[in-house]
Enzyme design. Sequence first.
Site, PDB file in Angstrom:
ATOM      1  N   GLY A  38       0.951  -1.322  -0.068  1.00 58.84           N
ATOM      2  CA  GLY A  38      -0.179   0.001  -0.040  1.00 58.84           C
ATOM      3  C   GLY A  38       0.843   1.099   0.003  1.00 58.84           C
TER       4      GLY A  38
ATOM      5  NE  ARG B  41     -10.238 -10.857  -7.010  1.00 59.70           N
ATOM      6  CZ  ARG B  41     -10.069 -12.286  -7.066  1.00 59.70           C
ATOM      7  NH1 ARG B  41      -9.201 -13.045  -6.641  1.00 59.70           N
ATOM      8  NH2 ARG B  41     -10.916 -12.736  -7.750  1.00 59.70           N
TER       9      ARG B  41
ATOM     10  CG  HIS C 292       1.951  -2.461 -15.750  1.00 62.98           C
ATOM     11  ND1 HIS C 292       2.016  -3.647 -14.866  1.00 62.98           N
ATOM     12  CD2 HIS C 292       2.845  -2.448 -16.463  1.00 62.98           C
ATOM     13  CE1 HIS C 292       2.595  -4.536 -15.700  1.00 62.98           C
ATOM     14  NE2 HIS C 292       3.301  -3.832 -16.484  1.00 62.98           N
TER      15      HIS C 292
HETATM   16  C1  GRF Z   1       3.559  -1.133  -7.384  1.00 62.40           C
HETATM   17  O1  GRF Z   1       5.028  -1.553  -8.038  1.00 62.40           O
HETATM   18  C2  GRF Z   1       2.651  -0.900  -8.509  1.00 62.40           C
HETATM   19  O2  GRF Z   1       2.881  -0.352  -9.681  1.00 62.40           O
HETATM   20  C3  GRF Z   1       1.999  -2.569  -9.034  1.00 62.40           C
HETATM   21  O3  GRF Z   1       2.108  -3.062  -7.649  1.00 62.40           O
HETATM   22  C4  GRF Z   1       2.932  -2.361  -6.729  1.00 62.40           C
HETATM   23  C5  GRF Z   1       2.317  -2.126  -5.583  1.00 62.40           C
HETATM   24  O4  GRF Z   1       3.058  -1.481  -4.431  1.00 62.40           O
HETATM   25  N1  GRF Z   1       0.749  -2.309  -9.680  1.00 62.40           N
HETATM   26  P1  GRF Z   1       2.207  -0.698  -3.287  1.00 62.40           P
HETATM   27  O5  GRF Z   1       1.315  -1.744  -2.471  1.00 62.40           O
HETATM   28  O6  GRF Z   1       1.743   0.482  -3.756  1.00 62.40           O
HETATM   29  O7  GRF Z   1       3.397  -0.369  -2.528  1.00 62.40           O
END
Ligand code: GRF
Length: 196
Positions: A16, A98, A116
């Site tokens: 998060g 998901r 992403h």
């Molecule tokens: C991030 O690298 C985001 O781009 C990807 O999953 C990761 C989540 O990290 N979709 P966090 O939970 O926000 O620290």
Amino acid sequence: MSKQKKRIAIFISGRGSNMTVIAQNVASGILQNCCEIVLVFSNKHEAKGLATAQEMGLPTHCIPSRGKKRIRFDQSVVNYLQTHHTDLDYIVLAGYMRILSKPFIEHFKGRIINIHPADTQAHKGLHAYDWAYEFGLKNTKITVHYVDEGMDTGQIIAQSVVDLQGVQSLEEVEKRGLAVEHQFYSQVLKQVFEAS
Ligand code: GRF
């Protein structure tokens, strides 16, 4: 341009850190005047970000997805949102692990956004930083995009370059990438919310 603050739900499954930065920017940063977080949702009770959101005083809810079929689980999430957050404007995915089902996408068409950690045209799915490191890329990209039924196939909203020159480890790639993610996601969300 609408002056009304957008009502957003942030969906997470883990750490998060993106959610945390967005919440900080809503509390006293660049997102202060354009949105409010009405919900931090997780499909995992153990998601670290859920505890962080609670500590920050944000409304949270969890529906565990484990062992549930995609369509059924997504329907239970839609039911929850329809009951408790009827006036939701956007769903912001931030490490939500998901793929969303067609009915869910249809329900919030054009209003689901994801980040992403790669150029989605070059690498879709998991382990994007590992991919960049293993291929020895000189730079990679962070992509913010609308979500459709595919995995990281939705329309690209914006991309930002991460300089990877001289990186010595995967940890360094992740560190540089996340630093860009944290700044960039809020900037792009601000543009989207202010333009809609
Ligand atoms: C991030 O690298 C985001 O781009 C990807 O999953 C990761 C989540 O990290 N979709 P966090 O939970 O926000 O620290």
